[in-house]
Design an enzyme around this catalytic site. Structure first.
Site, PDB file in Angstrom:
ATOM      1  N   HIS A 182      -1.437   2.836  -2.066  1.00 17.35           N
ATOM      2  CA  HIS A 182      -2.041   1.933  -1.091  1.00 17.35           C
ATOM      3  C   HIS A 182      -1.878   2.358   0.367  1.00 17.35           C
ATOM      4  CE1 HIS A 182       2.014   0.474  -0.345  1.00 17.35           C
ATOM      5  NE2 HIS A 182       1.551  -0.080   0.754  1.00 17.35           N
TER       6      HIS A 182
HETATM    7  C1  UD1 Z   1       0.471  -3.792   4.458  1.00 15.76           C
HETATM    8  C2  UD1 Z   1       1.606  -3.204   5.287  1.00 15.76           C
HETATM    9  C3  UD1 Z   1       2.373  -2.189   4.441  1.00 15.76           C
HETATM   10  C4  UD1 Z   1       2.800  -2.768   3.106  1.00 15.76           C
HETATM   11  C5  UD1 Z   1       1.561  -3.302   2.406  1.00 15.76           C
HETATM   12  C6  UD1 Z   1       1.871  -3.904   1.048  1.00 15.76           C
HETATM   13  C7  UD1 Z   1       1.140  -3.059   7.704  1.00 15.76           C
HETATM   14  C8  UD1 Z   1       0.797  -2.139   8.812  1.00 15.76           C
HETATM   15  N1  UD1 Z   1       1.109  -2.498   6.473  1.00 15.76           N
HETATM   16  O1  UD1 Z   1      -0.461  -2.727   4.212  1.00 15.76           O
HETATM   17  O2  UD1 Z   1       3.511  -1.770   5.153  1.00 15.76           O
HETATM   18  O3  UD1 Z   1       3.385  -1.751   2.324  1.00 15.76           O
HETATM   19  O4  UD1 Z   1       0.962  -4.312   3.237  1.00 15.76           O
HETATM   20  O5  UD1 Z   1       0.699  -4.191   0.338  1.00 15.76           O
HETATM   21  O6  UD1 Z   1       1.420  -4.212   7.922  1.00 15.76           O
HETATM   22  N2  UD1 Z   1      -6.769  -6.658   1.569  1.00 15.76           N
HETATM   23  C9  UD1 Z   1      -7.410  -7.527   0.739  1.00 15.76           C
HETATM   24  N3  UD1 Z   1      -6.753  -8.657   0.352  1.00 15.76           N
HETATM   25  C10 UD1 Z   1      -5.498  -8.944   0.743  1.00 15.76           C
HETATM   26  C11 UD1 Z   1      -4.860  -8.038   1.605  1.00 15.76           C
HETATM   27  C12 UD1 Z   1      -5.487  -6.899   1.990  1.00 15.76           C
HETATM   28  O7  UD1 Z   1      -8.540  -7.319   0.341  1.00 15.76           O
HETATM   29  O8  UD1 Z   1      -4.960  -9.997   0.349  1.00 15.76           O
HETATM   30  C13 UD1 Z   1      -7.451  -5.389   1.975  1.00 15.76           C
HETATM   31  C14 UD1 Z   1      -8.345  -5.552   3.162  1.00 15.76           C
HETATM   32  O9  UD1 Z   1      -9.466  -4.773   2.934  1.00 15.76           O
HETATM   33  C15 UD1 Z   1      -7.529  -4.968   4.299  1.00 15.76           C
HETATM   34  C16 UD1 Z   1      -6.727  -3.886   3.599  1.00 15.76           C
HETATM   35  O10 UD1 Z   1      -6.491  -4.413   2.284  1.00 15.76           O
HETATM   36  O11 UD1 Z   1      -8.332  -4.496   5.314  1.00 15.76           O
HETATM   37  C17 UD1 Z   1      -5.431  -3.572   4.247  1.00 15.76           C
HETATM   38  O12 UD1 Z   1      -4.593  -4.738   4.357  1.00 15.76           O
HETATM   39  P1  UD1 Z   1      -3.432  -4.799   5.483  1.00 15.76           P
HETATM   40  O13 UD1 Z   1      -2.599  -5.987   5.300  1.00 15.76           O
HETATM   41  O14 UD1 Z   1      -4.012  -4.551   6.817  1.00 15.76           O
HETATM   42  O15 UD1 Z   1      -2.534  -3.562   5.161  1.00 15.76           O
HETATM   43  P2  UD1 Z   1      -1.949  -3.061   3.775  1.00 15.76           P
HETATM   44  O16 UD1 Z   1      -2.601  -1.771   3.472  1.00 15.76           O
HETATM   45  O17 UD1 Z   1      -1.926  -4.096   2.701  1.00 15.76           O
END
Ligand code: UD1
Length: 355
Positions: free
Chosen positions: A204
């Protein structure tokens, strides 16, 4: 004593779960839980609250996904009036996500004392969002709960040792607390995926999902492990799923499923022949459960896990991942560098003493 906890992303729910239990078990603590809404899907958030028995948050800011600056700013905008009104004696923060960063910045402007759980972790790679977040959180916090000696050395290197308190790792508490429950619960995945007969993979990290060559290298290596060594189960984070779809990549023998709940993940991690991951938390859970791990990165914050080949850093090249998978059988012995599973109690005790 008034304690406020701010969480927002999947790994923080696990860490906060054990500390919330410890907070609730003590009289005289008024606890407020705030969810930023960084993670919002049922599979990324809701199921963790249910399974881990985390109290319903008093407030969910429902910030959702956005570029880092916007996401962090929206969280700060939502958190400021809430923290100001509640005026907690302690703000509790976890790990290194944008939710951690936003809450740390707001609390420091409001002169609210903050405690950072899982402090002292460093990848020494500033291009990683989490590295910047954890450095800022450590430097702003009044109390630094660190999980291992390596973390203390990193804090000392930055002149932060005077604020540091050893707690051990709250994720180790969580594994000890929930592993038996996960095994007793079982479920359809346990029927299908038999102990020692499969590899469990997660991907991820932005630097892997958002780079076509890296993501393709990982996927091709997982296919080859699946074809030549053992079947591979890949529960996919939504961001990775979106990228895989953009690439038009179709699995051949890999089994791709939705993100697993915490209990499903614990159960399958404990049964896997090996784990292949770019997650910090999963690397450590593999180590706690004495399952060999391949880490799809060039560096790790959890360098203790590398001893005796228990965890191997491969980067994302197909041949490096495959070579590590073939070396996997002779790993160990496994140490206990992350405390005794009583980190949550230590954290709450320390907050009470310093309130
Ligand atoms: C975040 C954390 C990371 C952690 C990870 C666990 C930061 C910078 N990164 O990364 O350290 O290891 O969470 O999962 O805070 N999305 C969904 N549904 C959700 C959540 C996310 O569809 O419920 C998708 C969206 O397209 C979003 C992307 O995932 O744009 C990234 O989500 P984001 O929370 O920004 O970062 P993570 O990659 O999850």
């Amino acid at each position: 004593m008034k304690v406020m906890t701010v969480v927002g992303a999947r790994p923080q729910f696990v860490k906060a779960a054990v500390v919330c239990r410890a907070l609730l078990s003590r009289p005289g603590i008024e606890h407020t839980l705030i969810h930023t809404g960084q993670h919002y899907d049922a599979s990324m958030s809701g199921v963790f609250f249910q399974e881990l028995g985390i109290p319903e948050p008093q407030l969910n800011l429902a910030v959702g996904s956005a570029p880092h600056g916007v996401q962090t700013a929206e969280m700060m905008r939502g958190l400021e009036p809430v923290m100001e009104a509640a005026a907690p004696d302690w703000l509790l923060l976890y790990g290194d996500t944008n939710s951690t960063l936003a809450a740390a910045l707001v609390a420091s402007k409001l002169n609210i004392r903050q405690a950072h759980v899982e402090s002292g972790l460093r990848s020494f790679r500033r291009s990683m969002a989490e590295e910047v977040n954890r450095i800022v959180a450590d430097h702003l916090a009044d109390l630094l709960f660190y999980p291992s000696n390596v973390a203390l050395q990193n804090l000392a290197h930055e002149g932060l040792q005077d604020r540091a308190v050893f707690s051990g790792d709250v994720m180790y508490d969580a594994v000890l607390m929930f592993r038996t429950i996960a095994e007793a619960k079982g479920g359809p995945l346990a029927e299908k995926w038999k102990p020692g007969q499969f590899a469990l993979a997660t991907v991820h990290r932005a630097e892997n999902t958002d780079d076509e060559a890296r993501l393709t290298g990982i996927l091709e290596a997982l296919e080859e492990i699946s074809e030549t060594l053992c079947p591979v189960l890949l529960p996919l984070h939504p961001r990775t799923r979106a990228r895989v779809e953009q690439l038009g990549w179709k699995p051949r023998t890999l089994t791709i499923v939705e993100p697993l709940s915490y209990l499903e993940m614990l159960l399958l991690q404990g049964r896997a022949r090996m784990i292949v991951t770019d997650s910090g938390g999963v690397q450590k859970e593999a180590y706690f459960m004495q399952v060999p791990c391949i880490t799809l990165r060039e560096e790790t914050e959890w360098i203790e896990t590398l001893e005796h080949g228990c965890n191997q850093l491969t980067g994302t090249g197909r041949s490096e991942i495959l070579a590590a998978a073939r070396r996997m059988e002779s790993t160990g012995p496994w140490g206990t560098p992350f405390g005794n599973g009583q980190a949550a109690q230590k954290i709450v005790q320390t907050l009470c003493e310093r309130s």
